[in-house]
Design a protein around this motif. Structure first.
Motif, PDB file in Angstrom:
ATOM      1  N   ILE A   1      -3.192 -35.675 -13.437  1.00  0.00           N
ATOM      2  CA  ILE A   1      -4.149 -36.648 -12.911  1.00  0.00           C
ATOM      3  C   ILE A   1      -3.660 -38.052 -13.271  1.00  0.00           C
ATOM      4  O   ILE A   1      -3.241 -38.295 -14.403  1.00  0.00           O
ATOM      5  N   PRO A   2      -3.652 -38.975 -12.314  1.00  0.00           N
ATOM      6  CA  PRO A   2      -3.163 -40.330 -12.594  1.00  0.00           C
ATOM      7  C   PRO A   2      -4.128 -41.135 -13.466  1.00  0.00           C
ATOM      8  O   PRO A   2      -5.355 -40.965 -13.392  1.00  0.00           O
ATOM      9  N   LEU A   3      -3.555 -42.013 -14.278  1.00  0.00           N
ATOM     10  CA  LEU A   3      -4.379 -42.944 -15.056  1.00  0.00           C
ATOM     11  C   LEU A   3      -5.181 -43.808 -14.096  1.00  0.00           C
ATOM     12  O   LEU A   3      -4.708 -44.144 -13.014  1.00  0.00           O
ATOM     13  N   GLY A   4      -6.389 -44.149 -14.500  1.00  0.00           N
ATOM     14  CA  GLY A   4      -7.238 -45.009 -13.682  1.00  0.00           C
ATOM     15  C   GLY A   4      -8.077 -44.258 -12.663  1.00  0.00           C
ATOM     16  O   GLY A   4      -8.859 -44.871 -11.951  1.00  0.00           O
ATOM     17  N   THR A   5      -7.913 -42.925 -12.581  1.00  0.00           N
ATOM     18  CA  THR A   5      -8.693 -42.143 -11.619  1.00  0.00           C
ATOM     19  C   THR A   5     -10.148 -42.074 -12.065  1.00  0.00           C
ATOM     20  O   THR A   5     -10.444 -41.747 -13.219  1.00  0.00           O
ATOM     21  N   ASP A   6     -11.066 -42.412 -11.157  1.00  0.00           N
ATOM     22  CA  ASP A   6     -12.497 -42.255 -11.429  1.00  0.00           C
ATOM     23  C   ASP A   6     -12.853 -40.789 -11.204  1.00  0.00           C
ATOM     24  O   ASP A   6     -12.494 -40.210 -10.176  1.00  0.00           O
ATOM     25  N   VAL A   7     -13.538 -40.196 -12.178  1.00  0.00           N
ATOM     26  CA  VAL A   7     -13.833 -38.771 -12.123  1.00  0.00           C
ATOM     27  C   VAL A   7     -15.295 -38.490 -12.453  1.00  0.00           C
ATOM     28  O   VAL A   7     -15.995 -39.316 -13.039  1.00  0.00           O
ATOM     29  N   GLU A   8     -15.720 -37.304 -12.064  1.00  0.00           N
ATOM     30  CA  GLU A   8     -17.013 -36.754 -12.449  1.00  0.00           C
ATOM     31  C   GLU A   8     -16.692 -35.500 -13.258  1.00  0.00           C
ATOM     32  O   GLU A   8     -15.742 -34.786 -12.943  1.00  0.00           O
ATOM     33  N   PHE A   9     -17.459 -35.237 -14.310  1.00  0.00           N
ATOM     34  CA  PHE A   9     -17.150 -34.102 -15.174  1.00  0.00           C
ATOM     35  C   PHE A   9     -18.400 -33.598 -15.879  1.00  0.00           C
ATOM     36  O   PHE A   9     -19.442 -34.256 -15.880  1.00  0.00           O
ATOM     37  N   ASP A  10     -18.272 -32.416 -16.445  1.00  0.00           N
ATOM     38  CA  ASP A  10     -19.320 -31.832 -17.274  1.00  0.00           C
ATOM     39  C   ASP A  10     -18.859 -31.888 -18.721  1.00  0.00           C
ATOM     40  O   ASP A  10     -17.668 -32.049 -18.988  1.00  0.00           O
ATOM     41  N   LEU A  11     -19.799 -31.736 -19.653  1.00  0.00           N
ATOM     42  CA  LEU A  11     -19.443 -31.665 -21.066  1.00  0.00           C
ATOM     43  C   LEU A  11     -19.447 -30.212 -21.522  1.00  0.00           C
ATOM     44  O   LEU A  11     -20.317 -29.430 -21.143  1.00  0.00           O
TER      45      LEU A  11
ATOM     46  N   PRO B   1     -19.553 -44.189 -20.118  1.00  0.00           N
ATOM     47  CA  PRO B   1     -20.646 -44.876 -20.809  1.00  0.00           C
ATOM     48  C   PRO B   1     -20.970 -44.281 -22.179  1.00  0.00           C
ATOM     49  O   PRO B   1     -21.467 -44.973 -23.056  1.00  0.00           O
ATOM     50  N   SER B   2     -20.671 -42.991 -22.371  1.00  0.00           N
ATOM     51  CA  SER B   2     -20.976 -42.364 -23.661  1.00  0.00           C
ATOM     52  C   SER B   2     -19.765 -42.351 -24.588  1.00  0.00           C
ATOM     53  O   SER B   2     -19.767 -41.657 -25.594  1.00  0.00           O
ATOM     54  N   GLY B   3     -18.711 -43.122 -24.250  1.00  0.00           N
ATOM     55  CA  GLY B   3     -17.539 -43.203 -25.114  1.00  0.00           C
ATOM     56  C   GLY B   3     -16.360 -42.442 -24.536  1.00  0.00           C
ATOM     57  O   GLY B   3     -16.334 -42.105 -23.357  1.00  0.00           O
ATOM     58  N   ASP B   4     -15.371 -42.170 -25.386  1.00  0.00           N
ATOM     59  CA  ASP B   4     -14.161 -41.469 -24.967  1.00  0.00           C
ATOM     60  C   ASP B   4     -14.323 -39.968 -25.165  1.00  0.00           C
ATOM     61  O   ASP B   4     -14.708 -39.518 -26.239  1.00  0.00           O
ATOM     62  N   ILE B   5     -13.986 -39.203 -24.120  1.00  0.00           N
ATOM     63  CA  ILE B   5     -14.121 -37.755 -24.137  1.00  0.00           C
ATOM     64  C   ILE B   5     -12.742 -37.150 -23.881  1.00  0.00           C
ATOM     65  O   ILE B   5     -12.119 -37.441 -22.858  1.00  0.00           O
TER      66      ILE B   5
ATOM     67  N   GLY C   1     -16.141 -27.438 -32.159  1.00  0.00           N
ATOM     68  CA  GLY C   1     -16.922 -28.390 -32.938  1.00  0.00           C
ATOM     69  C   GLY C   1     -16.982 -29.799 -32.387  1.00  0.00           C
ATOM     70  O   GLY C   1     -17.419 -30.716 -33.073  1.00  0.00           O
ATOM     71  N   ARG C   2     -16.553 -29.991 -31.149  1.00  0.00           N
ATOM     72  CA  ARG C   2     -16.637 -31.320 -30.531  1.00  0.00           C
ATOM     73  C   ARG C   2     -16.915 -31.134 -29.042  1.00  0.00           C
ATOM     74  O   ARG C   2     -16.883 -30.033 -28.516  1.00  0.00           O
ATOM     75  N   TRP C   3     -17.153 -32.233 -28.358  1.00  0.00           N
ATOM     76  CA  TRP C   3     -17.372 -32.189 -26.909  1.00  0.00           C
ATOM     77  C   TRP C   3     -16.071 -32.484 -26.191  1.00  0.00           C
ATOM     78  O   TRP C   3     -15.312 -33.364 -26.599  1.00  0.00           O
ATOM     79  N   GLU C   4     -15.834 -31.760 -25.099  1.00  0.00           N
ATOM     80  CA  GLU C   4     -14.689 -32.018 -24.234  1.00  0.00           C
ATOM     81  C   GLU C   4     -15.156 -32.072 -22.792  1.00  0.00           C
ATOM     82  O   GLU C   4     -16.174 -31.487 -22.447  1.00  0.00           O
TER      83      GLU C   4
END
Length: 64
Positions: free
Chosen positions: A40-50, A22-26, A55-58
Protein backbone atom coordinates in the motif's frame (compact mmCIF):
# COMPACT_ATOMS: atom_id res chain seq x y z
CA UNK A 1 -16.53 0.10 13.92
CA UNK A 2 -15.19 1.73 10.78
CA UNK A 3 -12.32 4.13 11.34
CA UNK A 4 -10.52 6.34 8.82
CA UNK A 5 -6.88 7.32 8.58
CA UNK A 6 -3.84 7.72 6.33
CA UNK A 7 -0.97 5.29 5.78
CA UNK A 8 2.06 7.15 7.19
CA UNK A 9 4.61 4.32 7.27
CA UNK A 10 5.02 1.02 5.45
CA UNK A 11 8.00 -1.33 5.25
CA UNK A 12 7.22 -3.75 2.40
CA UNK A 13 10.10 -6.09 3.31
CA UNK A 14 8.79 -6.54 6.87
CA UNK A 15 5.13 -6.16 5.91
CA UNK A 16 4.54 -3.70 8.74
CA UNK A 17 3.08 -0.22 8.65
CA UNK A 18 1.26 2.52 10.52
CA UNK A 19 -2.03 4.28 9.93
CA UNK A 20 -2.44 7.72 11.50
CA UNK A 21 -5.93 8.85 12.37
CA UNK A 22 -7.94 10.82 14.90
CA UNK A 23 -7.31 8.22 17.62
CA UNK A 24 -3.52 8.22 17.06
CA UNK A 25 -1.16 5.84 15.28
CA UNK A 26 -2.35 2.28 14.70
CA UNK A 27 0.06 -0.45 13.52
CA UNK A 28 -0.88 -3.00 10.86
CA UNK A 29 0.48 -6.05 9.06
CA UNK A 30 0.23 -6.40 5.28
CA UNK A 31 -2.06 -9.45 5.51
CA UNK A 32 -4.77 -7.06 6.74
CA UNK A 33 -4.88 -5.15 3.41
CA UNK A 34 -8.31 -6.21 2.15
CA UNK A 35 -7.54 -6.33 -1.59
CA UNK A 36 -4.89 -9.04 -1.01
CA UNK A 37 -2.05 -7.02 -2.56
CA UNK A 38 0.09 -6.94 0.61
CA UNK A 39 1.38 -3.52 -0.50
CA UNK A 40 0.00 0.00 0.00
CA UNK A 41 1.45 3.41 -0.93
CA UNK A 42 2.26 6.03 1.70
CA UNK A 43 -0.38 8.73 1.90
CA UNK A 44 -3.26 6.39 1.00
CA UNK A 45 -6.50 7.30 2.79
CA UNK A 46 -8.01 4.12 4.21
CA UNK A 47 -10.93 2.79 6.21
CA UNK A 48 -10.23 0.02 8.72
CA UNK A 49 -11.45 -1.91 11.73
CA UNK A 50 -9.66 -2.34 15.05
CA UNK A 51 -8.49 -5.79 16.13
CA UNK A 52 -7.14 -6.58 19.60
CA UNK A 53 -3.90 -8.49 19.05
CA UNK A 54 -1.10 -9.44 21.43
CA UNK A 55 -2.22 -6.96 24.07
CA UNK A 56 -2.58 -3.97 21.74
CA UNK A 57 -4.85 -2.70 18.97
CA UNK A 58 -4.01 -3.21 15.31
CA UNK A 59 -5.72 -2.13 12.11
CA UNK A 60 -7.63 -4.89 10.30
CA UNK A 61 -9.65 -5.18 7.06
CA UNK A 62 -7.85 -2.16 5.58
CA UNK A 63 -9.80 -0.76 2.61
CA UNK A 64 -9.16 2.15 0.27
Amino acid sequence: RNLRGTVTAFDAAAGLGTISGPSGDIPFHCIEIADGSRDIPLGTDVEFDLLPKLGRWEAAAIRT
